[in-house]
Enzyme design. Sequence first.
Site, PDB file in Angstrom:
ATOM      1  N   LYS A 204      12.812  -0.292   4.534  1.00  0.00           N
ATOM      2  CA  LYS A 204      11.109  -0.184   4.553  1.00  0.00           C
ATOM      3  C   LYS A 204      10.753  -1.540   4.115  1.00  0.00           C
ATOM      4  CE  LYS A 204       7.051   1.018   3.920  1.00  0.00           C
ATOM      5  NZ  LYS A 204       5.999   2.542   4.413  1.00  0.00           N
ATOM      6  N   CYS A 260      -0.282  -2.290   1.869  1.00  0.00           N
ATOM      7  CA  CYS A 260       0.973  -2.212   2.338  1.00  0.00           C
ATOM      8  C   CYS A 260       1.417  -3.949   2.812  1.00  0.00           C
ATOM      9  CB  CYS A 260       1.262  -1.768   3.323  1.00  0.00           C
ATOM     10  SG  CYS A 260       0.920   0.030   3.286  1.00  0.00           S
TER      11      CYS A 260
END
Length: 431
Positions: A204, A260
């Site tokens: 990720k 993010c």
Amino acid sequence: MNIAIVGTGYVGLVTGACFAEVGHNVICVDCDEAKVKLLQGGGIPIFEPGLEEMVKKNVAEGRLIFTASTAEGVEKSDVVFIAVPTPPLGDGSVDLSFIERVARDIADATTTYKVVVDKSTVPVKTGEKVAETIKRYCKVDCDFDVVSNPEFLREGFAVEDLMNPDRIVVGTRSDKPVAAMREIYEPFNAPIIFTDINSAELIKHAANSFLAMKISYINAVAAICEATGANVEEVATGIGMDERIGRRFLNASLGFGGSCFPKDLSAFIRISDDLGYDFGLLKKVQEINAAQMDRFLKKITDTLWILKDKTIGVLGLAFKQNTDDVRMSPAIEVCQRLLKGGATLRVHDPKAMEKARELLPTEGVTYVDDMDSVAEGCDAIVVATEWPQFKELDLAKAREAMTSPILFDGRNLFDPAEMDQLGFTYKSIGR
Ligand code: UDX
């Protein structure tokens, strides 16, 4: 499959809705009782294309319910997903206290075997800590497995991304949760990569940092284009046609933002530092992103000279198209810096005006409902978000309404030749 999802933010709510959509029974949990009430009453706390319809349909068909009780979620499920926030702390690390709290709540309520899946974006090795925590606080001696299953959805395309994933990543220590994870994801028809927990967690951070690097790379190339008269879009097309590179995430802009990329980059740099590796490449990605915003603002001040008492129209407040999210939005930073210079703003965003009000000062900002009215009396217009509808702006009308026809395009939405023909002083990125 009976699934609980703890945390009903972007990731949790969209995941819950999509799991229900493919036939699973889903109970979404959130400690915010007001949010749970809103959801139970048919309201949706965020704007995300397609989400409202999907939630309503699955609630009506009885596959999706909401509760404020983690215990209820755990009792009614075989698999419990953790999708709570991991907000940034000032030093680049992330706050894992929500994850720990949920792990303890799960431990409290667990009496039979559960698969506990972490979907929140976390530093590598968090899965080990979650497992330790559940083991420590579980009141009965029951079996459980912790799985890492990072989410790659983009805001604004979350439903689409979740329903059509490129890949599913599942990190696990044992084979026991494999069957349950396969059953959950089988309807999505995507390749599933089974790996260990640390690798899944790293995938990720490494993926998001790589995408941010692609944007900073093209933004650096844009600076060279500006110095040489080359066109960054043609360069991006030319390099993007190489399949090893790919055209996506090569759109030069005033910089990336959102909840993010900035956070994940900082976290990955910090994790690497803690592990004894100086990830200088990623530090440079951050620096280029900050410099890109400075370069954009310099174009504005070089052209307008003095900002004080200038009226500037700003198109876009969200951090990107298709969302009402203004967290770490480059558009908000532009507004704040223009206001600091003494300008007065006329702003418009198709979805994010309400949320922007919470971040922008009340003085000096006029919120304009109709994008074609933003230009009235403006010394310049700034395009700060890549909403496609801004391309439909009535430019001739805007030109007439402005005090001086100047447009700074931070998203390269307009054609330089056409803008020139219309009589605009037009400055974009890398063209
Ligand atoms: C990102 C990842 O794409 C997603 O896989 C992950 O799960 C969460 O983080 P998101 O933050 O929703 O998703 O937005 P994204 O579409 O990636 O855009 C991030 C920022 O980069 C935005 O500010 C966007 O405007 C900017 N951007 C994106 C560019 O400036 N140029 C590009 O070419 C692409």
